[in-house]
Design an enzyme around this catalytic site. Structure first.
Site, PDB file in Angstrom:
ATOM      1  N   ASP A 158      36.287  13.715 -33.055  1.00 10.70           N
ATOM      2  CA  ASP A 158      35.358  14.374 -33.967  1.00 10.70           C
ATOM      3  C   ASP A 158      35.177  13.488 -35.199  1.00 10.70           C
ATOM      4  O   ASP A 158      36.151  12.951 -35.726  1.00 10.70           O
ATOM      5  CB  ASP A 158      35.905  15.748 -34.366  1.00 10.70           C
ATOM      6  CG  ASP A 158      34.868  16.622 -35.031  1.00 10.70           C
ATOM      7  OD1 ASP A 158      34.383  16.243 -36.126  1.00 10.70           O
ATOM      8  OD2 ASP A 158      34.543  17.675 -34.480  1.00 10.70           O
ATOM      9  N   ASN A 212      33.136  27.527 -30.020  1.00 15.46           N
ATOM     10  CA  ASN A 212      32.261  28.334 -30.857  1.00 15.46           C
ATOM     11  C   ASN A 212      30.994  28.641 -30.068  1.00 15.46           C
ATOM     12  O   ASN A 212      30.412  27.738 -29.460  1.00 15.46           O
ATOM     13  CB  ASN A 212      31.895  27.577 -32.142  1.00 15.46           C
ATOM     14  CG  ASN A 212      33.122  27.196 -32.938  1.00 15.46           C
ATOM     15  OD1 ASN A 212      34.043  27.985 -33.084  1.00 15.46           O
ATOM     16  ND2 ASN A 212      33.146  25.981 -33.442  1.00 15.46           N
ATOM     17  N   GLY A 269      29.679  30.066 -35.150  1.00 18.79           N
ATOM     18  CA  GLY A 269      29.845  28.756 -35.760  1.00 18.79           C
ATOM     19  C   GLY A 269      29.432  27.585 -34.885  1.00 18.79           C
ATOM     20  O   GLY A 269      29.769  26.443 -35.184  1.00 18.79           O
ATOM     21  N   GLN A 270      28.683  27.841 -33.814  1.00 24.11           N
ATOM     22  CA  GLN A 270      28.251  26.749 -32.944  1.00 24.11           C
ATOM     23  C   GLN A 270      27.152  25.944 -33.630  1.00 24.11           C
ATOM     24  O   GLN A 270      26.091  26.468 -33.945  1.00 24.11           O
ATOM     25  CB  GLN A 270      27.735  27.289 -31.601  1.00 24.11           C
ATOM     26  CG  GLN A 270      27.380  26.195 -30.619  1.00 24.11           C
ATOM     27  CD  GLN A 270      26.920  26.736 -29.270  1.00 24.11           C
ATOM     28  OE1 GLN A 270      26.745  27.949 -29.083  1.00 24.11           O
ATOM     29  NE2 GLN A 270      26.712  25.834 -28.328  1.00 24.11           N
ATOM     30  N   SER A 271      27.404  24.670 -33.874  1.00 25.28           N
ATOM     31  CA  SER A 271      26.434  23.828 -34.566  1.00 25.28           C
ATOM     32  C   SER A 271      25.667  22.913 -33.620  1.00 25.28           C
ATOM     33  O   SER A 271      24.568  22.474 -33.947  1.00 25.28           O
ATOM     34  CB  SER A 271      27.118  22.996 -35.656  1.00 25.28           C
ATOM     35  OG  SER A 271      28.118  22.181 -35.099  1.00 25.28           O
ATOM     36  N   HIS A 330      31.033  22.903 -25.711  1.00 24.45           N
ATOM     37  CA  HIS A 330      32.091  21.947 -25.990  1.00 24.45           C
ATOM     38  C   HIS A 330      33.316  22.682 -26.501  1.00 24.45           C
ATOM     39  O   HIS A 330      33.231  23.822 -26.963  1.00 24.45           O
ATOM     40  CB  HIS A 330      31.640  20.878 -26.990  1.00 24.45           C
ATOM     41  CG  HIS A 330      31.230  21.418 -28.325  1.00 24.45           C
ATOM     42  ND1 HIS A 330      30.020  22.047 -28.539  1.00 24.45           N
ATOM     43  CD2 HIS A 330      31.872  21.423 -29.511  1.00 24.45           C
ATOM     44  CE1 HIS A 330      29.935  22.411 -29.814  1.00 24.45           C
ATOM     45  NE2 HIS A 330      31.048  22.047 -30.425  1.00 24.45           N
ATOM     46  N   HIS A 341      36.918  22.140 -28.840  1.00 20.57           N
ATOM     47  CA  HIS A 341      37.670  21.345 -29.798  1.00 20.57           C
ATOM     48  C   HIS A 341      39.144  21.415 -29.404  1.00 20.57           C
ATOM     49  O   HIS A 341      39.686  22.514 -29.218  1.00 20.57           O
ATOM     50  CB  HIS A 341      37.531  21.929 -31.210  1.00 20.57           C
ATOM     51  CG  HIS A 341      36.121  21.946 -31.718  1.00 20.57           C
ATOM     52  ND1 HIS A 341      35.645  21.023 -32.612  1.00 20.57           N
ATOM     53  CD2 HIS A 341      35.089  22.789 -31.458  1.00 20.57           C
ATOM     54  CE1 HIS A 341      34.379  21.284 -32.888  1.00 20.57           C
ATOM     55  NE2 HIS A 341      34.024  22.363 -32.190  1.00 20.57           N
TER      56      HIS A 341
END
Length: 112
Positions: free
Chosen positions: A29, A85, A91-93, A98, A100
């Site tokens: 990240d 997320n 909070g999925q951007s 995916h 983390h």
């Protein structure tokens, strides 16, 4: 498709790759929240958990085995966290499924 993670997987956008196989691509990240912060991305574009289908269950199992193996490789012997997320409130951007993998420090619950 204008997907950030699809472009990273195909190599159009550079990343610090730590693992790749036929189903997944894993990279560090760029804004780490822990000493170890990896993103585990399926090569198949799936927008989020909400878009998973029955045929994706083996892929999801594979992702968790990749996470387990990476946690061992990165010596996260004292524990780690796997986060997904989903959606705006979750909070999925990036609109590509995916996970983390975070470790190397203690975490609190709830996360915030």
């Amino acid at each position: 498709m204008d997907c950030l993670f699809c472009k990273i997987v195909e190599g159009t956008i550079p990343s610090e790759k730590v693992f790749e196989d036929e189903f997944t691509y894993v990279f560090k990240d760029v804004n780490p929240e822990a000493p170890v912060h990896l993103l585990i991305v399926p090569k198949k574009h799936i927008t989020s958990v909400d878009y998973l289908e029955e045929k994706d269950k083996e892929l999801i199992g594979h992702i968790f085995l990749v996470a387990k193996n990476l946690a061992k490789e990165f010596k996260l012997n004292n524990g780690y966290r796997i986060v997904n997320n989903t959606g705006e409130d979750g909070g999925q951007s990036v609109k590509h499924l995916h996970f983390h993998l975070l470790g190397g420090r203690s975490f609190n619950w709830p996360p915030g």
